[in-house]
Scaffold this motif. Sequence first.
Motif, short mmCIF file in Angstrom:
data_model
loop_
_atom_site.label_atom_id
_atom_site.label_comp_id
_atom_site.label_asym_id
_atom_site.label_seq_id
_atom_site.Cartn_x
_atom_site.Cartn_y
_atom_site.Cartn_z
N MET A 1 0.94 -1.14 0.05
CA MET A 1 0.13 -0.18 -0.14
C MET A 1 0.90 1.35 0.05
N GLY A 2 0.61 2.38 -0.99
CA GLY A 2 1.52 3.38 -1.04
C GLY A 2 1.30 4.47 0.11
N SER A 3 2.12 5.43 0.17
CA SER A 3 2.03 6.28 1.34
C SER A 3 1.30 7.56 0.85
N GLY A 4 1.11 7.58 -0.20
CA GLY A 4 0.35 8.99 -0.85
C GLY A 4 0.66 9.09 -2.26
N THR A 5 0.57 10.42 -2.71
CA THR A 5 0.72 10.91 -4.42
C THR A 5 1.50 12.05 -4.17
N TRP A 6 2.40 12.06 -5.18
CA TRP A 6 3.25 13.11 -5.45
C TRP A 6 2.76 13.91 -6.76
N ILE A 7 2.37 15.23 -6.56
CA ILE A 7 1.99 16.00 -7.79
C ILE A 7 2.72 17.18 -8.11
N LEU A 8 3.32 17.16 -9.36
CA LEU A 8 4.26 18.37 -9.69
C LEU A 8 3.51 19.21 -10.83
N GLU A 9 3.19 20.63 -10.72
CA GLU A 9 2.57 21.41 -11.40
C GLU A 9 3.44 22.47 -11.88
N ARG A 10 3.30 22.99 -13.31
CA ARG A 10 3.75 24.20 -13.60
C ARG A 10 3.08 25.65 -13.15
N THR A 11 3.50 26.58 -12.92
CA THR A 11 2.76 27.80 -12.52
C THR A 11 3.05 28.73 -13.54
N GLU A 12 2.41 29.89 -13.12
CA GLU A 12 2.73 31.13 -14.23
C GLU A 12 3.83 32.01 -13.47
N ASN A 13 4.30 31.72 -12.29
CA ASN A 13 5.04 32.69 -11.37
C ASN A 13 6.55 32.39 -11.92
N GLU A 52 -2.26 29.87 1.09
CA GLU A 52 -3.56 30.10 0.65
C GLU A 52 -3.71 29.05 -0.59
N LYS A 53 -5.09 28.60 -0.83
CA LYS A 53 -4.94 27.96 -2.19
C LYS A 53 -4.99 28.97 -3.44
N PRO A 54 -4.55 28.10 -4.47
CA PRO A 54 -4.61 29.00 -5.80
C PRO A 54 -5.98 29.74 -6.06
N SER A 55 -5.69 30.80 -6.67
CA SER A 55 -6.76 31.63 -7.03
C SER A 55 -7.55 30.91 -8.32
N ALA A 56 -8.88 31.14 -8.67
CA ALA A 56 -9.44 30.36 -9.61
C ALA A 56 -8.92 30.60 -11.03
N ASP A 57 -8.09 31.87 -11.19
CA ASP A 57 -7.79 32.24 -12.53
C ASP A 57 -6.27 31.87 -12.79
N GLU A 58 -5.80 31.23 -11.74
CA GLU A 58 -4.10 30.61 -11.87
C GLU A 58 -4.43 29.67 -12.88
N MET A 59 -3.37 29.76 -13.90
CA MET A 59 -3.17 28.35 -14.78
C MET A 59 -2.28 27.54 -14.15
N LEU A 60 -2.51 26.31 -13.87
CA LEU A 60 -1.72 25.29 -13.17
C LEU A 60 -1.65 24.04 -14.21
N VAL A 61 -0.38 23.66 -14.94
CA VAL A 61 -0.48 22.52 -15.89
C VAL A 61 0.47 21.46 -14.87
N GLU A 62 -0.59 20.42 -15.00
CA GLU A 62 0.15 19.19 -14.24
C GLU A 62 1.25 18.58 -15.01
N LEU A 63 2.45 18.12 -14.35
CA LEU A 63 3.68 17.75 -15.11
C LEU A 63 3.84 16.00 -14.85
N GLU A 64 3.50 15.83 -13.54
CA GLU A 64 3.51 14.54 -13.32
C GLU A 64 2.71 14.02 -11.92
N ARG A 65 2.52 12.75 -11.89
CA ARG A 65 1.76 12.54 -10.67
C ARG A 65 2.50 10.90 -10.52
N VAL A 66 3.10 10.71 -9.36
CA VAL A 66 3.49 9.69 -8.85
C VAL A 66 3.26 9.12 -7.52
N ASP A 67 3.22 7.67 -7.46
CA ASP A 67 2.67 7.25 -6.11
C ASP A 67 4.10 7.62 -5.27
#
Length: 284
Positions: A1-13, A52-67
């Motif tokens: 059983m895994g210990s979670g999920t790793w998610i990396l996203e690209r931002t506009e910053n 704080e959570k990202p604002s609704a208009d922030e563009m986030l692009v998922e690059l990877e999702r790994v267990d």
Amino acid sequence: MGSGTWILERTENHRFPYRLQVIRNGVPWLTLRAQDRWPTAGRHIFCLREEEKPSADEMLVELERVDIVAFHERGPRISVVLDRKRLKRCDFLFLKKEYKGRPGESYEQVFWLTQRSIQQHRPAFKLVNRQGIAECVVRIDSNERYPWRFPGSSTERGSLGAGDYALMDGNDSLAIVERKTLDNLLADFGAMPVLHQRLAELATRENHALVIEASYADFLSPRKVHHYTPLFCARAIAELHALHPTLRIVFCPNRKAANEWTRHFFAAVWGLKKEGPSQVTVLP
């Protein structure tokens, strides 16, 4: 059983172009804004905690999702192991720094580092048990005869639900050790179901150990195992490991070594207690 999920996203910053999330139990457990997507050789990555959570208009692009296959917290440091062949091990170090000229006020620094970058930087490393256990109390079970000694720390006699020695923090036990001599364990082999019950209870404690005042080789010596055969003893010990896979079993060559191992084990647990947990909060 895994210990979670790793998610990396690209931002506009441009300063922090990556957003890293560690998901545990289905919710974001840690979210950081990072300056790069992975620490390169000889370099740590400075991160900011996302407050704080990202604002609704922030563009986030998922690059990877790994267990995440392993996750380990120790004081201000968190180790993560990802389910992939390369670029899979890393640490996060959470530091508190005081503002210059502003006593009592501090700010947080978060560094993302890998095994290779740690080896190249070779930072000064301090063991958590370097100060010993002078401030804590070791409780010795009332039935323990000729108990071990814990110089420099306080001891008390009392009843223990499991084990023979307990590292205490007030009324809470931080660590439990069950002590066995060679003869004690040989006698317990005659009532294996009872021994399994006691060890099952011991293994439920977060910091525990079965410390044996004999080497494994002693149980393979016909001269030392009395009416048992070495083969029987080897099979009995193997059964302890197989039926209690989380049980920490420590063989020491003699009483003095077993006592020393326990002292330093308690000191390490106490040191981690003093360091405190990682300062990680989950956003609602």
